[in-house]
Design a protein around this motif. Structure first.
Motif, mmCIF file in Angstrom:
data_model
loop_
_atom_site.group_PDB
_atom_site.id
_atom_site.type_symbol
_atom_site.label_atom_id
_atom_site.label_comp_id
_atom_site.label_asym_id
_atom_site.label_seq_id
_atom_site.Cartn_x
_atom_site.Cartn_y
_atom_site.Cartn_z
ATOM 1 N N LEU A 102 -38.671 20.463 10.237
ATOM 2 C CA LEU A 102 -40.028 21.003 10.422
ATOM 3 C C LEU A 102 -41.027 20.275 9.518
ATOM 4 O O LEU A 102 -42.142 19.966 9.953
ATOM 5 C CB LEU A 102 -40.049 22.510 10.159
ATOM 6 N N SER A 129 -36.206 29.995 16.733
ATOM 7 C CA SER A 129 -36.106 30.548 15.392
ATOM 8 C C SER A 129 -37.366 31.330 15.051
ATOM 9 O O SER A 129 -38.484 30.847 15.244
ATOM 10 C CB SER A 129 -35.911 29.412 14.385
ATOM 11 N N SER A 131 -38.467 31.902 12.161
ATOM 12 C CA SER A 131 -39.193 31.217 11.088
ATOM 13 C C SER A 131 -40.101 30.107 11.625
ATOM 14 O O SER A 131 -41.026 29.675 10.953
ATOM 15 C CB SER A 131 -38.214 30.631 10.064
ATOM 16 N N ARG A 132 -39.833 29.623 12.840
ATOM 17 C CA ARG A 132 -40.678 28.558 13.406
ATOM 18 C C ARG A 132 -41.616 29.065 14.497
ATOM 19 O O ARG A 132 -42.346 28.285 15.090
ATOM 20 C CB ARG A 132 -39.796 27.433 13.955
ATOM 21 N N LYS A 133 -41.596 30.387 14.738
ATOM 22 C CA LYS A 133 -42.395 30.932 15.839
ATOM 23 C C LYS A 133 -43.887 30.643 15.636
ATOM 24 O O LYS A 133 -44.592 30.237 16.563
ATOM 25 C CB LYS A 133 -42.151 32.437 15.966
ATOM 26 N N PHE A 135 -45.270 28.254 13.865
ATOM 27 C CA PHE A 135 -45.533 26.827 14.056
ATOM 28 C C PHE A 135 -45.630 26.498 15.545
ATOM 29 O O PHE A 135 -46.574 25.842 15.991
ATOM 30 C CB PHE A 135 -44.426 25.975 13.410
#
Ligand SMILES: C[S@@+](CC[C@H](N)C(=O)[O-])C[C@H]1O[C@@H](n2cnc3c(N)ncnc32)[C@H](O)[C@@H]1O
Length: 182
Positions: A102, A129, A131-133, A135
């Protein structure tokens, strides 16, 4: 066990397969004049740098290469997370270190020209993920090219993941990612 600096090589055939479809969809990106950067270029005494080799086969000559390993074949030996290129690129493409993927995407989007492309080879489940939503909500890739034939990396042969080339176009946040099966 993860390899040193997460170094393993991408098969040339996987990258060539990606470029066939990518060039069909993005003919305006002329690789013979494009400024290109591979910021995790890899290579070593035994292995070529896969992405630069694939690009050169397509007539691309303006390729900057960087890697953190002293034994890499890259022209610039540096940590990409602490590196500030002197120019902006039309295309930044690589198979990034897994644990920095990332950060690589975010940094490459900074180093890319407006309207330029960032291409990263990632596990297909990179989409999935929490945690990447955020982004992805702000930076949906324009394209996702799924390699239906799994790349055979020269690493842990028990790996069982699906891979795709994710393509961002700087300045665009499309509502959907166009997905192609290669
Ligand atoms: C998965 S390998 C891919 C190598 C090559 N791109 C390929 O596809 O064959 C990731 C590469 O990133 C390099 N690397 C890891 N961390 C880095 C960093 N912080 N800055 C620059 N290169 C890094 C490793 O040395 C390794 O060569």
């Amino acid at each position: 066990m993860r390899a040193r600096q997460d170094y393993y090589t991408t098969p040339l055939a996987t990258v060539a397969e990606f470029f066939v479809k990518f060039q069909e969809l993005v003919p305006a990106l002329d690789l013979t004049v494009a400024q290109v950067f591979d910021p995790a270029a890899g290579g070593c005494a035994e292995n070529i740098m896969t992405y630069p080799a694939a690009l050169r086969a397509l007539g691309c000559e303006n390729i900057d290469t960087l890697d953190i390993r002293q034994d890499s074949r890259a022209a610039i030996i540096a940590d990409y997370m602490n590196f500030y290129p002197e120019k902006e690129y039309d295309l930044i493409i690589t198979n990034p270190p897994f644990n920095l993927a990332l950060d690589y995407i975010v940094t490459a989007l900074e180093d890319c020209k407006s309207g330029g492309y960032v291409v990263m080879l990632l596990r297909l489940n990179f989409f999935g993920s929490l945690s990447r939503k955020e982004f992805f909500s702000n930076n949906m890739p324009l394209y996702c090219f799924v390699h239906t034939q799994r790349p055979r990396f020269n690493k842990n042969s028990s790996e069982n993941a699906e891979y795709a080339h994710f393509v961002w176009k700087k300045g665009y946040n499309p509502p959907h990612t166009q997905t192609y099966l290669l």
